[in-house]
Design a protein around this motif. Structure first.
Motif, PDB file in Angstrom:
ATOM      1  N   GLN A  71     -30.276 -26.036  40.734  1.00  0.00           N
ATOM      2  CA  GLN A  71     -31.509 -25.082  40.937  1.00  0.00           C
ATOM      3  C   GLN A  71     -32.710 -25.879  40.912  1.00  0.00           C
ATOM      4  O   GLN A  71     -32.955 -26.877  40.334  1.00  0.00           O
ATOM      5  CB  GLN A  71     -31.323 -24.130  39.793  1.00  0.00           C
ATOM      6  CG  GLN A  71     -30.232 -23.075  39.565  1.00  0.00           C
ATOM      7  CD  GLN A  71     -30.235 -22.152  38.628  1.00  0.00           C
ATOM      8  OE1 GLN A  71     -31.321 -21.823  38.006  1.00  0.00           O
ATOM      9  NE2 GLN A  71     -29.085 -21.450  38.490  1.00  0.00           N
ATOM     10  N   ARG A  72     -33.808 -25.285  41.645  1.00  0.00           N
ATOM     11  CA  ARG A  72     -34.971 -25.801  41.696  1.00  0.00           C
ATOM     12  C   ARG A  72     -36.082 -24.662  41.308  1.00  0.00           C
ATOM     13  O   ARG A  72     -35.714 -23.582  41.726  1.00  0.00           O
ATOM     14  CB  ARG A  72     -35.340 -26.316  43.020  1.00  0.00           C
ATOM     15  CG  ARG A  72     -34.405 -27.800  43.414  1.00  0.00           C
ATOM     16  CD  ARG A  72     -34.913 -28.837  42.267  1.00  0.00           C
ATOM     17  NE  ARG A  72     -34.274 -30.367  42.591  1.00  0.00           N
ATOM     18  CZ  ARG A  72     -33.076 -30.493  42.063  1.00  0.00           C
ATOM     19  NH1 ARG A  72     -32.557 -29.736  41.252  1.00  0.00           N
ATOM     20  NH2 ARG A  72     -32.743 -31.773  42.101  1.00  0.00           N
ATOM     21  N   LYS A  73     -37.357 -25.112  41.422  1.00  0.00           N
ATOM     22  CA  LYS A  73     -38.069 -23.956  41.192  1.00  0.00           C
ATOM     23  C   LYS A  73     -38.468 -22.932  42.333  1.00  0.00           C
ATOM     24  O   LYS A  73     -38.459 -21.843  42.590  1.00  0.00           O
ATOM     25  CB  LYS A  73     -39.586 -24.586  40.602  1.00  0.00           C
ATOM     26  CG  LYS A  73     -40.701 -23.370  40.260  1.00  0.00           C
ATOM     27  CD  LYS A  73     -41.906 -24.234  39.735  1.00  0.00           C
ATOM     28  CE  LYS A  73     -43.047 -23.118  39.204  1.00  0.00           C
ATOM     29  NZ  LYS A  73     -44.224 -23.935  38.898  1.00  0.00           N
ATOM     30  N   PHE A 128     -45.628 -11.955  43.125  1.00  0.00           N
ATOM     31  CA  PHE A 128     -44.584 -12.327  44.301  1.00  0.00           C
ATOM     32  C   PHE A 128     -43.618 -13.329  43.610  1.00  0.00           C
ATOM     33  O   PHE A 128     -43.901 -13.926  42.471  1.00  0.00           O
ATOM     34  CB  PHE A 128     -45.399 -13.266  45.366  1.00  0.00           C
ATOM     35  CG  PHE A 128     -46.257 -12.418  46.172  1.00  0.00           C
ATOM     36  CD1 PHE A 128     -46.194 -11.212  46.645  1.00  0.00           C
ATOM     37  CD2 PHE A 128     -47.889 -12.831  46.666  1.00  0.00           C
ATOM     38  CE1 PHE A 128     -46.889 -10.368  47.558  1.00  0.00           C
ATOM     39  CE2 PHE A 128     -48.509 -12.072  47.388  1.00  0.00           C
ATOM     40  CZ  PHE A 128     -48.281 -10.812  47.901  1.00  0.00           C
ATOM     41  N   THR A 129     -42.240 -13.267  44.305  1.00  0.00           N
ATOM     42  CA  THR A 129     -41.379 -14.134  43.689  1.00  0.00           C
ATOM     43  C   THR A 129     -41.701 -15.620  44.239  1.00  0.00           C
ATOM     44  O   THR A 129     -41.777 -16.696  43.558  1.00  0.00           O
ATOM     45  CB  THR A 129     -40.081 -13.633  44.303  1.00  0.00           C
ATOM     46  OG1 THR A 129     -39.980 -12.508  43.783  1.00  0.00           O
ATOM     47  CG2 THR A 129     -39.116 -14.647  43.810  1.00  0.00           C
ATOM     48  N   ILE A 177     -52.832 -12.224  41.632  1.00  0.00           N
ATOM     49  CA  ILE A 177     -51.660 -12.334  42.176  1.00  0.00           C
ATOM     50  C   ILE A 177     -51.222 -13.606  41.275  1.00  0.00           C
ATOM     51  O   ILE A 177     -51.541 -14.426  40.964  1.00  0.00           O
ATOM     52  CB  ILE A 177     -51.637 -12.991  43.605  1.00  0.00           C
ATOM     53  CG1 ILE A 177     -52.146 -11.900  44.495  1.00  0.00           C
ATOM     54  CG2 ILE A 177     -50.082 -13.262  44.106  1.00  0.00           C
ATOM     55  CD1 ILE A 177     -52.415 -12.259  45.863  1.00  0.00           C
ATOM     56  N   VAL A 178     -49.422 -13.294  41.059  1.00  0.00           N
ATOM     57  CA  VAL A 178     -48.952 -14.346  40.325  1.00  0.00           C
ATOM     58  C   VAL A 178     -47.813 -14.720  40.932  1.00  0.00           C
ATOM     59  O   VAL A 178     -46.792 -13.605  41.552  1.00  0.00           O
ATOM     60  CB  VAL A 178     -48.621 -13.889  38.809  1.00  0.00           C
ATOM     61  CG1 VAL A 178     -47.773 -12.649  38.600  1.00  0.00           C
ATOM     62  CG2 VAL A 178     -47.910 -15.064  38.050  1.00  0.00           C
ATOM     63  N   PHE A 179     -47.147 -15.783  41.207  1.00  0.00           N
ATOM     64  CA  PHE A 179     -45.635 -16.035  41.749  1.00  0.00           C
ATOM     65  C   PHE A 179     -45.021 -16.363  40.446  1.00  0.00           C
ATOM     66  O   PHE A 179     -45.320 -17.374  39.658  1.00  0.00           O
ATOM     67  CB  PHE A 179     -45.880 -17.650  42.422  1.00  0.00           C
ATOM     68  CG  PHE A 179     -46.322 -17.234  43.890  1.00  0.00           C
ATOM     69  CD1 PHE A 179     -45.574 -16.785  44.894  1.00  0.00           C
ATOM     70  CD2 PHE A 179     -47.795 -17.255  44.126  1.00  0.00           C
ATOM     71  CE1 PHE A 179     -46.048 -16.635  46.132  1.00  0.00           C
ATOM     72  CE2 PHE A 179     -48.252 -17.100  45.302  1.00  0.00           C
ATOM     73  CZ  PHE A 179     -47.461 -16.589  46.276  1.00  0.00           C
ATOM     74  N   THR A 180     -43.655 -15.810  40.360  1.00  0.00           N
ATOM     75  CA  THR A 180     -42.896 -15.725  39.378  1.00  0.00           C
ATOM     76  C   THR A 180     -41.890 -16.652  39.501  1.00  0.00           C
ATOM     77  O   THR A 180     -41.102 -17.174  38.664  1.00  0.00           O
ATOM     78  CB  THR A 180     -42.329 -14.402  38.944  1.00  0.00           C
ATOM     79  OG1 THR A 180     -41.618 -13.927  40.149  1.00  0.00           O
ATOM     80  CG2 THR A 180     -43.421 -13.587  38.918  1.00  0.00           C
ATOM     81  N   HIS A 184     -36.746 -13.135  40.938  1.00  0.00           N
ATOM     82  CA  HIS A 184     -36.818 -11.660  41.062  1.00  0.00           C
ATOM     83  C   HIS A 184     -36.727 -11.185  39.650  1.00  0.00           C
ATOM     84  O   HIS A 184     -37.555  -9.859  39.237  1.00  0.00           O
ATOM     85  CB  HIS A 184     -35.921 -11.063  41.922  1.00  0.00           C
ATOM     86  CG  HIS A 184     -36.096 -11.638  43.242  1.00  0.00           C
ATOM     87  ND1 HIS A 184     -37.009 -11.043  43.962  1.00  0.00           N
ATOM     88  CD2 HIS A 184     -35.360 -12.480  44.164  1.00  0.00           C
ATOM     89  CE1 HIS A 184     -36.907 -11.526  45.335  1.00  0.00           C
ATOM     90  NE2 HIS A 184     -35.822 -12.424  45.282  1.00  0.00           N
ATOM     91  N   ASP A 185     -35.993 -11.560  38.711  1.00  0.00           N
ATOM     92  CA  ASP A 185     -35.842 -11.047  37.557  1.00  0.00           C
ATOM     93  C   ASP A 185     -36.973 -11.088  36.729  1.00  0.00           C
ATOM     94  O   ASP A 185     -37.523 -10.295  35.807  1.00  0.00           O
ATOM     95  CB  ASP A 185     -34.492 -11.635  36.748  1.00  0.00           C
ATOM     96  CG  ASP A 185     -34.887 -13.211  36.714  1.00  0.00           C
ATOM     97  OD1 ASP A 185     -35.395 -13.881  37.671  1.00  0.00           O
ATOM     98  OD2 ASP A 185     -33.981 -13.803  35.850  1.00  0.00           O
ATOM     99  N   ASN A 186     -37.750 -12.206  36.895  1.00  0.00           N
ATOM    100  CA  ASN A 186     -38.914 -12.652  36.226  1.00  0.00           C
ATOM    101  C   ASN A 186     -40.096 -11.721  36.529  1.00  0.00           C
ATOM    102  O   ASN A 186     -41.078 -11.008  35.734  1.00  0.00           O
ATOM    103  CB  ASN A 186     -39.691 -14.126  36.556  1.00  0.00           C
ATOM    104  CG  ASN A 186     -38.669 -15.093  35.877  1.00  0.00           C
ATOM    105  OD1 ASN A 186     -38.140 -15.010  34.853  1.00  0.00           O
ATOM    106  ND2 ASN A 186     -38.721 -16.299  36.480  1.00  0.00           N
ATOM    107  N   SER A 187     -40.271 -11.042  37.967  1.00  0.00           N
ATOM    108  CA  SER A 187     -41.150 -10.376  38.395  1.00  0.00           C
ATOM    109  C   SER A 187     -40.762  -9.004  37.796  1.00  0.00           C
ATOM    110  O   SER A 187     -41.805  -8.187  37.248  1.00  0.00           O
ATOM    111  CB  SER A 187     -41.040 -10.057  40.094  1.00  0.00           C
ATOM    112  OG  SER A 187     -41.446 -11.296  40.585  1.00  0.00           O
TER     113      SER A 187
END
Length: 219
Positions: A1-3, A75-76, A105-108, A111-114
């Motif tokens: 996994q990566r960010k 946004f994801t 706007i925030v990038f999470t 999708h679960d984080n959003s």
């Protein structure tokens, strides 16, 4: 996994990864840069497609997409179809941009984080993968108890499992294992927990609508 999705794409391009389960938007981007093979795609609830969901906190006062004017939004990922591109398309349709429309706007990067941010009232809304939303709604309903779906997108080609095309011969056993999972007692149990019916062959043409959307957004 990566960010980020791009980090996985870069590892696939360089050959450091043999195969990966990636987002549809990331697949379109990857296929534009190197020869890419779709090993398999998941079938979920009898479908090989999925939708983006625009969601809002139940007390945000948002009832339609246009109501997000001046609101905070999640946004994801930059390459995410359901987690960014669809919302950008909707903004373009109403003559707005993300910077002019949303207050912040925030990038999470998940999708679960959003969904968690919206459910906890930390942002007013988000654009997310409908498959993941439905999975959470069934397995952890309390995590979406404060969330309402504002709209759903058209159907898009479902996120695929892919490899570099020159890696295909060594991955035939992986492909066969994926295809046979539904007929295996352990495999079918894993699939049922993931709400996947089975893995089947995928087609590059299934992602043409995303390619068209990306092209329009670049204009």
């Amino acid at each position: 996994q990566r960010k980020t999705y791009q980090e996985i794409n870069t590892l696939l391009e360089s050959g450091e990864l043999d195969f990966a389960f990636i987002c549809s938007g990331a697949y379109v981007e990857l296929a534009s840069k190197c020869k890419t093979n779709i090993l398999a795609v998941p079938q979920s609830n009898g479908k090989l497609t999925y939708q983006a969901y625009i969601i809002a906190h139940s007390k945000s006062g948002v009832n339609k997409f246009e109501d997000f004017k001046g609101k905070s939004f999640a946004f994801t990922d930059m390459l995410s179809n359901s987690g960014r591109l669809y919302a950008l398309k909707r903004l373009k349709e109403i003559g707005e941009t993300d910077k002019s429309f949303f207050s912040s706007i925030v990038f999470t990067y998940g999708h679960d984080n959003s969904i968690k941010l919206v459910n906890n009232g930390l942002v007013d809304g988000a654009t997310i993968d409908g498959l993941i939303f439905n999975f959470i709604r069934i397995n952890n309903p309390e995590q979406v108890s404060n969330v309402k779906i504002i709209e759903k997108s058209e159907n898009y080609g479902i996120p695929p499992i892919v490899s570099r095309q020159d890696k295909t011969p060594k991955l035939e056993s992986i492909r066969n294992t994926l295809f046979n999972m539904a007929d295996d007692s352990v495999g079918s149990l894993i699939l049922s927990k993931l709400q996947i019916d089975k893995f089947v062959a995928g087609k590059d043409s299934s992602y043409n609508s995303i390619r068209k959307m990306m092209s329009l957004l670049k204009e």
